[in-house]
Design a protein around this motif. Sequence first.
Motif, PDB file in Angstrom:
ATOM      1  N   ASN A  22       4.727  21.320  26.162  1.00  0.00           N
ATOM      2  CA  ASN A  22       3.462  21.624  25.509  1.00  0.00           C
ATOM      3  C   ASN A  22       3.276  20.806  24.236  1.00  0.00           C
ATOM      4  OD1 ASN A  22       2.802  23.439  27.444  1.00  0.00           O
ATOM      5  ND2 ASN A  22       3.439  25.246  26.310  1.00  0.00           N
ATOM      6  N   THR A  23       4.346  20.581  23.500  1.00  0.00           N
ATOM      7  CA  THR A  23       4.260  19.795  22.281  1.00  0.00           C
ATOM      8  C   THR A  23       3.835  18.370  22.598  1.00  0.00           C
ATOM      9  OG1 THR A  23       6.003  21.130  21.301  1.00  0.00           O
ATOM     10  CG2 THR A  23       5.519  19.036  20.241  1.00  0.00           C
ATOM     11  N   LYS A  24       4.412  17.764  23.634  1.00  0.00           N
ATOM     12  CA  LYS A  24       4.044  16.397  24.000  1.00  0.00           C
ATOM     13  C   LYS A  24       2.582  16.329  24.421  1.00  0.00           C
ATOM     14  CE  LYS A  24       8.567  14.748  25.401  1.00  0.00           C
ATOM     15  NZ  LYS A  24       9.393  14.317  26.520  1.00  0.00           N
ATOM     16  N   THR A  25       2.142  17.285  25.199  1.00  0.00           N
ATOM     17  CA  THR A  25       0.760  17.309  25.641  1.00  0.00           C
ATOM     18  C   THR A  25      -0.171  17.431  24.450  1.00  0.00           C
ATOM     19  OG1 THR A  25       1.428  18.361  27.683  1.00  0.00           O
ATOM     20  CG2 THR A  25      -0.895  18.496  27.126  1.00  0.00           C
ATOM     21  N   LYS A  26       0.196  18.268  23.508  1.00  0.00           N
ATOM     22  CA  LYS A  26      -0.634  18.468  22.343  1.00  0.00           C
ATOM     23  C   LYS A  26      -0.768  17.175  21.538  1.00  0.00           C
ATOM     24  CE  LYS A  26      -1.395  22.228  19.179  1.00  0.00           C
ATOM     25  NZ  LYS A  26      -0.858  23.443  18.616  1.00  0.00           N
ATOM     26  N   ARG A  27       0.318  16.439  21.347  1.00  0.00           N
ATOM     27  CA  ARG A  27       0.277  15.181  20.600  1.00  0.00           C
ATOM     28  C   ARG A  27      -0.576  14.142  21.314  1.00  0.00           C
ATOM     29  NH1 ARG A  27       6.222  14.744  20.044  1.00  0.00           N
ATOM     30  NH2 ARG A  27       6.665  16.406  18.612  1.00  0.00           N
ATOM     31  N   ARG A  28      -0.466  14.077  22.612  1.00  0.00           N
ATOM     32  CA  ARG A  28      -1.187  13.064  23.367  1.00  0.00           C
ATOM     33  C   ARG A  28      -2.694  13.256  23.249  1.00  0.00           C
ATOM     34  NH1 ARG A  28       0.127  13.331  29.295  1.00  0.00           N
ATOM     35  NH2 ARG A  28       1.753  14.436  28.272  1.00  0.00           N
ATOM     36  N   ASN A  29      -3.165  14.486  23.106  1.00  0.00           N
ATOM     37  CA  ASN A  29      -4.587  14.769  23.046  1.00  0.00           C
ATOM     38  C   ASN A  29      -5.142  14.773  21.626  1.00  0.00           C
ATOM     39  OD1 ASN A  29      -4.747  15.028  25.790  1.00  0.00           O
ATOM     40  ND2 ASN A  29      -4.212  17.178  25.754  1.00  0.00           N
ATOM     41  N   THR A  30      -4.327  14.471  20.624  1.00  0.00           N
ATOM     42  CA  THR A  30      -4.781  14.472  19.250  1.00  0.00           C
ATOM     43  C   THR A  30      -5.636  13.238  18.989  1.00  0.00           C
ATOM     44  OG1 THR A  30      -2.784  15.614  18.580  1.00  0.00           O
ATOM     45  CG2 THR A  30      -4.032  14.532  16.857  1.00  0.00           C
ATOM     46  N   MET A  31      -6.775  13.433  18.360  1.00  0.00           N
ATOM     47  CA  MET A  31      -7.684  12.323  18.076  1.00  0.00           C
ATOM     48  C   MET A  31      -7.190  11.525  16.877  1.00  0.00           C
ATOM     49  SD  MET A  31     -11.689  12.430  17.045  1.00  0.00           S
ATOM     50  CE  MET A  31     -12.210  13.076  18.599  1.00  0.00           C
ATOM     51  N   ASN A  32      -7.316  10.230  16.932  1.00  0.00           N
ATOM     52  CA  ASN A  32      -6.993   9.374  15.799  1.00  0.00           C
ATOM     53  C   ASN A  32      -8.190   9.424  14.866  1.00  0.00           C
ATOM     54  OD1 ASN A  32      -6.865   7.164  14.016  1.00  0.00           O
ATOM     55  ND2 ASN A  32      -5.442   6.145  15.382  1.00  0.00           N
ATOM     56  N   THR A  33      -8.033  10.116  13.738  1.00  0.00           N
ATOM     57  CA  THR A  33      -9.180  10.316  12.853  1.00  0.00           C
ATOM     58  C   THR A  33      -9.630   9.040  12.180  1.00  0.00           C
ATOM     59  OG1 THR A  33      -7.704  10.981  11.071  1.00  0.00           O
ATOM     60  CG2 THR A  33      -8.665  12.729  12.411  1.00  0.00           C
ATOM     61  N   GLN A  34      -8.751   8.052  12.001  1.00  0.00           N
ATOM     62  CA  GLN A  34      -9.164   6.803  11.381  1.00  0.00           C
ATOM     63  C   GLN A  34     -10.195   6.094  12.258  1.00  0.00           C
ATOM     64  OE1 GLN A  34      -6.092   3.938  10.750  1.00  0.00           O
ATOM     65  NE2 GLN A  34      -7.363   2.639   9.511  1.00  0.00           N
ATOM     66  N   GLY A  35      -9.934   5.995  13.544  1.00  0.00           N
ATOM     67  CA  GLY A  35     -10.890   5.370  14.452  1.00  0.00           C
ATOM     68  C   GLY A  35     -12.176   6.168  14.546  1.00  0.00           C
ATOM     69  N   TRP A  36     -12.052   7.469  14.554  1.00  0.00           N
ATOM     70  CA  TRP A  36     -13.213   8.350  14.625  1.00  0.00           C
ATOM     71  C   TRP A  36     -14.068   8.180  13.369  1.00  0.00           C
ATOM     72  CZ3 TRP A  36     -14.428  12.845  11.744  1.00  0.00           C
ATOM     73  CH2 TRP A  36     -15.456  13.624  12.276  1.00  0.00           C
ATOM     74  N   THR A  37     -13.422   8.130  12.218  1.00  0.00           N
ATOM     75  CA  THR A  37     -14.135   7.960  10.956  1.00  0.00           C
ATOM     76  C   THR A  37     -14.834   6.609  10.911  1.00  0.00           C
ATOM     77  OG1 THR A  37     -12.515   9.343   9.839  1.00  0.00           O
ATOM     78  CG2 THR A  37     -13.885   7.964   8.445  1.00  0.00           C
ATOM     79  N   ARG A  38     -14.154   5.560  11.348  1.00  0.00           N
ATOM     80  CA  ARG A  38     -14.751   4.218  11.339  1.00  0.00           C
ATOM     81  C   ARG A  38     -15.982   4.188  12.239  1.00  0.00           C
ATOM     82  NH1 ARG A  38     -14.314  -1.500  10.659  1.00  0.00           N
ATOM     83  NH2 ARG A  38     -12.716  -1.273   9.072  1.00  0.00           N
ATOM     84  N   GLY A  39     -15.922   4.888  13.371  1.00  0.00           N
ATOM     85  CA  GLY A  39     -17.079   4.961  14.255  1.00  0.00           C
ATOM     86  C   GLY A  39     -18.286   5.583  13.568  1.00  0.00           C
ATOM     87  N   LEU A  40     -18.052   6.647  12.816  1.00  0.00           N
ATOM     88  CA  LEU A  40     -19.140   7.284  12.068  1.00  0.00           C
ATOM     89  C   LEU A  40     -19.693   6.335  11.004  1.00  0.00           C
ATOM     90  CD1 LEU A  40     -17.833  10.921  11.516  1.00  0.00           C
ATOM     91  CD2 LEU A  40     -19.730  10.187  12.961  1.00  0.00           C
ATOM     92  N   MET A  41     -18.793   5.618  10.344  1.00  0.00           N
ATOM     93  CA  MET A  41     -19.227   4.676   9.317  1.00  0.00           C
ATOM     94  C   MET A  41     -20.093   3.573   9.925  1.00  0.00           C
ATOM     95  SD  MET A  41     -15.700   4.417   7.168  1.00  0.00           S
ATOM     96  CE  MET A  41     -16.301   3.369   5.872  1.00  0.00           C
ATOM     97  N   ALA A  42     -19.660   3.039  11.057  1.00  0.00           N
ATOM     98  CA  ALA A  42     -20.405   1.958  11.707  1.00  0.00           C
ATOM     99  C   ALA A  42     -21.804   2.419  12.111  1.00  0.00           C
ATOM    100  CB  ALA A  42     -19.645   1.443  12.929  1.00  0.00           C
ATOM    101  N   LYS A  43     -21.916   3.645  12.541  1.00  0.00           N
ATOM    102  CA  LYS A  43     -23.214   4.146  12.993  1.00  0.00           C
ATOM    103  C   LYS A  43     -24.138   4.534  11.836  1.00  0.00           C
ATOM    104  CE  LYS A  43     -22.078   5.638  17.602  1.00  0.00           C
ATOM    105  NZ  LYS A  43     -22.530   4.436  18.231  1.00  0.00           N
ATOM    106  N   ASN A  44     -23.562   4.946  10.706  1.00  0.00           N
ATOM    107  CA  ASN A  44     -24.387   5.534   9.654  1.00  0.00           C
ATOM    108  C   ASN A  44     -24.511   4.724   8.362  1.00  0.00           C
ATOM    109  OD1 ASN A  44     -25.037   7.997  11.072  1.00  0.00           O
ATOM    110  ND2 ASN A  44     -22.887   8.500  10.855  1.00  0.00           N
ATOM    111  N   MET A  45     -23.620   3.782   8.104  1.00  0.00           N
ATOM    112  CA  MET A  45     -23.694   3.018   6.859  1.00  0.00           C
ATOM    113  C   MET A  45     -24.718   1.901   6.956  1.00  0.00           C
ATOM    114  SD  MET A  45     -19.777   2.456   5.609  1.00  0.00           S
ATOM    115  CE  MET A  45     -19.853   2.319   3.840  1.00  0.00           C
ATOM    116  N   GLU A  46     -25.292   1.568   5.810  1.00  0.00           N
ATOM    117  CA  GLU A  46     -26.167   0.398   5.753  1.00  0.00           C
ATOM    118  C   GLU A  46     -25.316  -0.838   6.020  1.00  0.00           C
ATOM    119  OE1 GLU A  46     -27.993   0.415   1.918  1.00  0.00           O
ATOM    120  OE2 GLU A  46     -28.854   2.403   2.212  1.00  0.00           O
TER     121      GLU A  46
END
Length: 139
Positions: A22-46
């Motif tokens: 269960n621990t391995k499964t949990k780690r594998r499904n964890t989102m990389n917040t750096q990539g997620w944050t960069r995606g938001l920045m790309a969509k919303n920043m001037e």
Amino acid sequence: MPRPDSMPHTMEYINKPISQKNTKTKRRNTMNTQGWTRGLMAKNMEDEKFLNHVIDCIGREFDIDVNVCKKDKDYIVNVGEYKVKVTMVDVTIYKGKGPYNLDRFILEGLMGQGFEVDREGSGYLRYCFWGRGKSEGSL
């Protein structure tokens, strides 16, 4: 006060450690917040603010001073002795294609002049050149 041996059976279940599987499964499904944050920045920043953020990231990655000079509607990115011209149209296009595509555009321009980049060196560079671990090739 009840004695510990008279506690309900469910308490024993709650206190059991999570199995290794269960621990391995949990780690594998964890989102990389750096990539997620960069995606938001790309969509919303001037565009200009996003370009400045990308330039800051490149400077931090290579521990080098990176300067940007505005010339008419274009920007000249100076990294040491290397220079890359970036237009606001480039910023808009590459930012729209993906959160790290502008970084890759600038880095490939620098590499074409002899700037050395290990495409698989850091997590940041892997995002720039390979996306989420998949080979996308050049733009």
